[in-house]
Design a protein around this motif. Structure first.
Motif, PDB file in Angstrom:
ATOM      1  N   UNK A 240     -38.883  15.983   5.995  1.00 51.12           N
ATOM      2  CA  UNK A 240     -38.834  16.332   4.587  1.00 51.12           C
ATOM      3  C   UNK A 240     -40.182  16.854   4.121  1.00 51.12           C
ATOM      4  N   UNK A 241     -41.212  16.161   4.531  1.00 47.20           N
ATOM      5  CA  UNK A 241     -42.546  16.584   4.131  1.00 47.20           C
ATOM      6  C   UNK A 241     -42.856  17.961   4.689  1.00 47.20           C
ATOM      7  N   UNK A 242     -42.566  18.124   5.941  1.00 45.55           N
ATOM      8  CA  UNK A 242     -42.876  19.412   6.568  1.00 45.55           C
ATOM      9  C   UNK A 242     -42.094  20.539   5.958  1.00 45.55           C
ATOM     10  N   UNK A 243     -40.883  20.228   5.673  1.00 43.54           N
ATOM     11  CA  UNK A 243     -40.040  21.289   5.124  1.00 43.54           C
ATOM     12  C   UNK A 243     -40.435  21.631   3.725  1.00 43.54           C
ATOM     13  N   UNK A 244     -40.763  20.657   2.947  1.00 41.43           N
ATOM     14  CA  UNK A 244     -41.172  20.937   1.586  1.00 41.43           C
ATOM     15  C   UNK A 244     -42.442  21.768   1.562  1.00 41.43           C
ATOM     16  N   UNK A 245     -43.274  21.510   2.515  1.00 45.87           N
ATOM     17  CA  UNK A 245     -44.537  22.252   2.544  1.00 45.87           C
ATOM     18  C   UNK A 245     -44.342  23.699   2.953  1.00 45.87           C
ATOM     19  N   UNK A 246     -43.305  23.905   3.713  1.00 41.83           N
ATOM     20  CA  UNK A 246     -43.121  25.263   4.229  1.00 41.83           C
ATOM     21  C   UNK A 246     -41.792  25.851   3.820  1.00 41.83           C
ATOM     22  N   UNK A 247     -41.261  25.277   2.782  1.00 43.51           N
ATOM     23  CA  UNK A 247     -39.927  25.710   2.365  1.00 43.51           C
ATOM     24  C   UNK A 247     -39.914  27.175   2.030  1.00 43.51           C
ATOM     25  N   UNK A 248     -38.891  27.828   2.610  1.00 43.08           N
ATOM     26  CA  UNK A 248     -38.611  29.196   2.215  1.00 43.08           C
ATOM     27  C   UNK A 248     -37.186  29.324   1.734  1.00 43.08           C
ATOM     28  N   UNK A 249     -36.356  28.398   2.184  1.00 40.12           N
ATOM     29  CA  UNK A 249     -34.954  28.450   1.795  1.00 40.12           C
ATOM     30  C   UNK A 249     -34.399  27.067   1.874  1.00 40.12           C
ATOM     31  N   UNK A 250     -33.210  26.932   1.340  1.00 36.85           N
ATOM     32  CA  UNK A 250     -32.646  25.599   1.260  1.00 36.85           C
ATOM     33  C   UNK A 250     -32.290  25.084   2.626  1.00 36.85           C
ATOM     34  N   UNK A 251     -32.851  23.959   3.002  1.00 37.24           N
ATOM     35  CA  UNK A 251     -32.505  23.397   4.308  1.00 37.24           C
ATOM     36  C   UNK A 251     -31.132  22.768   4.248  1.00 37.24           C
ATOM     37  N   UNK A 252     -30.430  22.885   5.309  1.00 36.72           N
ATOM     38  CA  UNK A 252     -29.088  22.325   5.357  1.00 36.72           C
ATOM     39  C   UNK A 252     -29.117  20.846   5.679  1.00 36.72           C
ATOM     40  N   UNK A 253     -28.044  20.221   5.434  1.00 37.77           N
ATOM     41  CA  UNK A 253     -27.911  18.811   5.778  1.00 37.77           C
ATOM     42  C   UNK A 253     -26.546  18.584   6.384  1.00 37.77           C
ATOM     43  N   UNK A 254     -26.388  17.422   6.870  1.00 35.01           N
ATOM     44  CA  UNK A 254     -25.107  17.055   7.482  1.00 35.01           C
ATOM     45  C   UNK A 254     -24.678  15.742   6.900  1.00 35.01           C
ATOM     46  N   UNK A 255     -23.488  15.696   6.445  1.00 36.97           N
ATOM     47  CA  UNK A 255     -23.003  14.446   5.897  1.00 36.97           C
ATOM     48  C   UNK A 255     -22.470  13.562   6.998  1.00 36.97           C
ATOM     49  N   UNK A 256     -22.296  12.309   6.623  1.00 35.38           N
ATOM     50  CA  UNK A 256     -21.744  11.376   7.591  1.00 35.38           C
ATOM     51  C   UNK A 256     -20.351  11.794   8.002  1.00 35.38           C
ATOM     52  N   UNK A 257     -19.644  12.357   7.083  1.00 37.33           N
ATOM     53  CA  UNK A 257     -18.278  12.772   7.415  1.00 37.33           C
ATOM     54  C   UNK A 257     -18.310  13.816   8.515  1.00 37.33           C
ATOM     55  N   UNK A 258     -19.265  14.676   8.419  1.00 35.88           N
ATOM     56  CA  UNK A 258     -19.396  15.676   9.464  1.00 35.88           C
ATOM     57  C   UNK A 258     -19.702  15.029  10.796  1.00 35.88           C
ATOM     58  N   UNK A 259     -20.576  14.048  10.753  1.00 31.83           N
ATOM     59  CA  UNK A 259     -20.947  13.399  11.998  1.00 31.83           C
ATOM     60  C   UNK A 259     -19.761  12.727  12.640  1.00 31.83           C
ATOM     61  N   UNK A 260     -18.914  12.114  11.850  1.00 31.70           N
ATOM     62  CA  UNK A 260     -17.807  11.391  12.439  1.00 31.70           C
ATOM     63  C   UNK A 260     -16.793  12.313  13.051  1.00 31.70           C
ATOM     64  N   UNK A 261     -16.870  13.571  12.754  1.00 30.34           N
ATOM     65  CA  UNK A 261     -15.921  14.503  13.342  1.00 30.34           C
ATOM     66  C   UNK A 261     -16.462  15.120  14.611  1.00 30.34           C
ATOM     67  N   UNK A 262     -17.613  14.684  14.996  1.00 28.52           N
ATOM     68  CA  UNK A 262     -18.204  15.226  16.219  1.00 28.52           C
ATOM     69  C   UNK A 262     -17.352  14.816  17.393  1.00 28.52           C
ATOM     70  N   UNK A 263     -17.052  15.797  18.201  1.00 27.23           N
ATOM     71  CA  UNK A 263     -16.253  15.493  19.374  1.00 27.23           C
ATOM     72  C   UNK A 263     -17.150  14.938  20.445  1.00 27.23           C
ATOM     73  N   UNK A 264     -16.528  14.594  21.555  1.00 28.56           N
ATOM     74  CA  UNK A 264     -17.295  14.109  22.685  1.00 28.56           C
ATOM     75  C   UNK A 264     -18.310  15.157  23.070  1.00 28.56           C
ATOM     76  N   UNK A 265     -19.529  14.776  23.162  1.00 30.69           N
ATOM     77  CA  UNK A 265     -20.584  15.768  23.306  1.00 30.69           C
ATOM     78  C   UNK A 265     -20.691  16.347  24.706  1.00 30.69           C
ATOM     79  N   UNK A 266     -19.684  17.032  25.065  1.00 24.37           N
ATOM     80  CA  UNK A 266     -19.809  17.793  26.283  1.00 24.37           C
ATOM     81  C   UNK A 266     -20.445  19.111  25.927  1.00 24.37           C
ATOM     82  N   UNK A 267     -20.895  19.745  26.921  1.00 22.09           N
ATOM     83  CA  UNK A 267     -21.647  20.966  26.692  1.00 22.09           C
ATOM     84  C   UNK A 267     -20.801  21.975  25.955  1.00 22.09           C
TER      85      UNK A 267
END
Lengths: 197, 396
Positions: free
Chosen positions: B106-133
């Protein structure tokens, strides 16, 4: 492994070692590895025909055996289990087309170099060359044929033992032996005469 | 008729126990006698032959090598037995370390912000499939992913597209909404040099694209900095390939997870990736929250059981992809495809603990790089040298 630790397990029978290993004694398992490592390596090498591949296979055999220790009957020879596992893993290695193609290419190159040798005035040299040709002809056998033939001729396994290792019937074992010998005989041709004493 | 039967018998059983009633025929039949002699000498030669002895030093080191492998796998059963309910326990265990990373981001991004950084919600995380390549999905909640070339990613892309609102078009690997986590793309779609529109768009977005989804930290702020050293995650993302930065205006991950930056040879450390202090072996969700450190040179010795399996999965996927590309006739193969092959073989070389595979990787990189342009060929030759060094240090 310290000598003292090894000394504690080297006197145990195989059944005792298996039971100890099943109980969690890693040193016992290490001793089992040491007792069977050469055979496992040989079984693997006879199939994959490469030191690096045989080393990979051999290590994998013991890793899988360790993971399946609970299922192993201490009263039965561990060698049977290890042989079957080694054969299965080695055959699977060869089924990876890419590496087999490269290996086959390497072997073919070696075979050509071996057979295209220069004059060997000495009969012994000629015999050695033919033996090497025979070994390379073995390399060119289909793995399932080669496995059956070498288990029979080098490990002196019976048909039913080979059948158990390969997971096939005795009739299939005999069939594979016949085909292996016929193919070798065809590939060797008149060179076999140089093996007569 | 006897000759046929004798031949069949001898080929099957050898010459040790020829039935008595056939011996007279064999003695009088030149053909059968020749057969018996040949099979006899062949079998005896085979019996005498043996495998080359690798030497006592090898045997002395074999059992310890097996023990090392077992050490790396000794928790496998326990790790795999972890029920889903305990996944979040992993998250809790790693929360403090992750929190520090989040703050730094957060600190680094705020210091060098040029555009809105994205985020990931928990809901998104729970939809992650088995992390195969090939299957790891993109975690971005709102940032659209450029068209994926892998079917596994189509569903997540649709999701992302639906969530795209007024956000700028994301590049293949980047873009995160301001308060969401990074877009982590396990198997970035192949992208040729002509690139996609997203690439340019992504240049203005958050920089990060995670590669394979082996382990991911929890939702964190993506940085949009162009500073390579502060690329998210700053030593927190575990990638199987590469943490790319679309902000470099370069193609993001190739099939093996290498960006052009990687190809430039500037980032072998990044390629090896990751950092972090995780030593856990989490399940998919927990793995997101438990990054770990590994370096390619240490992989065979330091990997955990789950890491070993993840590595195996990636190697399997790489094998499949390499096979697909190698089926293309060399004369029809594009330069990008050749580069991808180099990258994939390099990845194989960094992951494998098998000298056979390592030798193959070195040979193929040497082969494929020969057809590249001078600058790229030099880069890949340098990478080949790295693999050669690794081979010399590979512990078996």
């Amino acid at each position: 492994m310290s000598g003292e630790r090894r000394g504690g397990v080297t006197s145990k029978t195989e059944s005792e070692l298996i039971r100890s290993a099943q109980a969690g004694d890693r040193f016992a398992y290490d001793e089992l590895v040491r007792r069977h490592q050469r055979n496992v390596y040989r079984w693997a090498y006879n199939i994959v025909r490469s030191h690096d591949a045989a080393d990979d296979v051999a290590q994998e055999v013991f890793v899988r055996t360790f993971m399946a220790l609970e299922r192993i009957d201490p009263e039965r020879p561990l060698g049977s289990w290890l042989c079957k596992t080694a054969v299965n893993i080695a055959l699977n290695v060869l089924r990876k087309q890419r590496f087999r193609a490269q290996w086959a290419e390497d072997q073919a190159t070696g075979s050509a170099e071996a057979v295209a040798g220069g004059d060997e005035p000495d009969a012994m040299m000629r015999r050695h060359r033919v033996i090497r040709h025979l070994e390379e002809a073995i390399n060119q056998l289909p793995p399932i044929y080669r496995t059956a033939l070498l288990l029979r001729t080098r490990d002196h396994m019976s048909y039913d033992q080979i059948a158990e290792v390969l997971g096939v019937s005795m009739g299939t074992v005999m069939s594979r032996l016949a085909r292996a010998r016929q193919r070798l005989r065809t590939m060797m041709g008149d060179l076999l005469d140089d093996l007569y004493e | 008729m006897s000759c046929v039967r004798i031949k069949r018998w001898v080929l099957r059983h050898g010459t040790g126990d020829v039935p008595e009633h056939w011996r007279a025929h064999i003695a009088g039949c030149a053909k059968c006698r020749a057969l018996v002699d040949q099979i006899s000498v062949m079998d005896s030669t085979l019996e005498q032959g043996d495998v080359p002895d690798p030497g006592e030093a090898y045997w002395e080191g074999f059992a310890p090598s097996v023990a090392r492998r077992l050490e790396a796998l000794h928790d496998t059963k326990q790790q795999h037995a972890v029920p889903s309910a305990s996944r979040w326990s992993w998250a809790k265990a790693w929360a403090p370390a992750v929190g520090v990373a989040v703050l730094a981001l957060l600190i680094g991004r705020e210091l060098t912000r040029e555009y809105a950084p994205p985020t990931v919600t928990d809901r998104e995380l729970t939809t992650v499939a088995t992390p195969k390549v090939a299957d790891a999905p993109t975690l971005s909640t709102s940032e659209p992913a450029p068209p994926s070339e892998t079917p596994a990613m189509a569903a997540t892309e649709n999701q992302q597209q639906a969530q795209k609102a007024d956000r700028p078009q994301a590049s293949r690997g980047t873009t995160q909404p301001a308060n969401e986590g990074p877009v982590i793309r396990a198997q970035p779609s192949r992208q040729n040099d002509e690139g996609t529109a997203d690439k340019d768009a992504g240049a203005s977005q958050g920089p990060l694209v995670g590669d394979e989804l082996a382990t991911m930290p929890p939702p964190v702020q993506a940085t949009d900095t162009d500073d390579e050293s502060s690329v998210w995650p700053p030593r927190r993302v575990q990638i199987m390939g590469q943490v790319d930065r679309a902000g470099d205006n370069q193609p993001t991950m190739d099939a093996a997870g290498l960006s052009d930056q990687e190809r430039s040879g500037a980032a072998d450390q990044r390629f090896a990736g990751i950092v972090g202090e995780s030593s856990g072996t989490p399940s998919p969700v927990a793995r997101i929250e438990a990054p770990r450190t590994f370096r390619s040179a240490d992989l065979p010795d330091s990997q955990s059981p789950t890491e070993a399996m993840r590595r195996f999965d990636e190697l399997s996927e790489l094998q499949s992809q390499i096979g697909t590309l190698e089926k293309i006739d060399p004369s029809d193969r594009t330069e990008q495809q050749t580069l991808d092959l180099c990258a994939m073989w390099y990845r194989v070389g960094t992951l494998t603990s098998s000298q056979i595979d390592l030798d193959q990787a070195i040979e193929h990189i040497d082969q494929y790089s020969a057809s590249l342009k001078s600058a790229e060929r030099t880069e890949w030759q340098a990478k080949k040298e790295l693999l050669i060094q690794r081979r010399s240090t590979l512990i078996r």
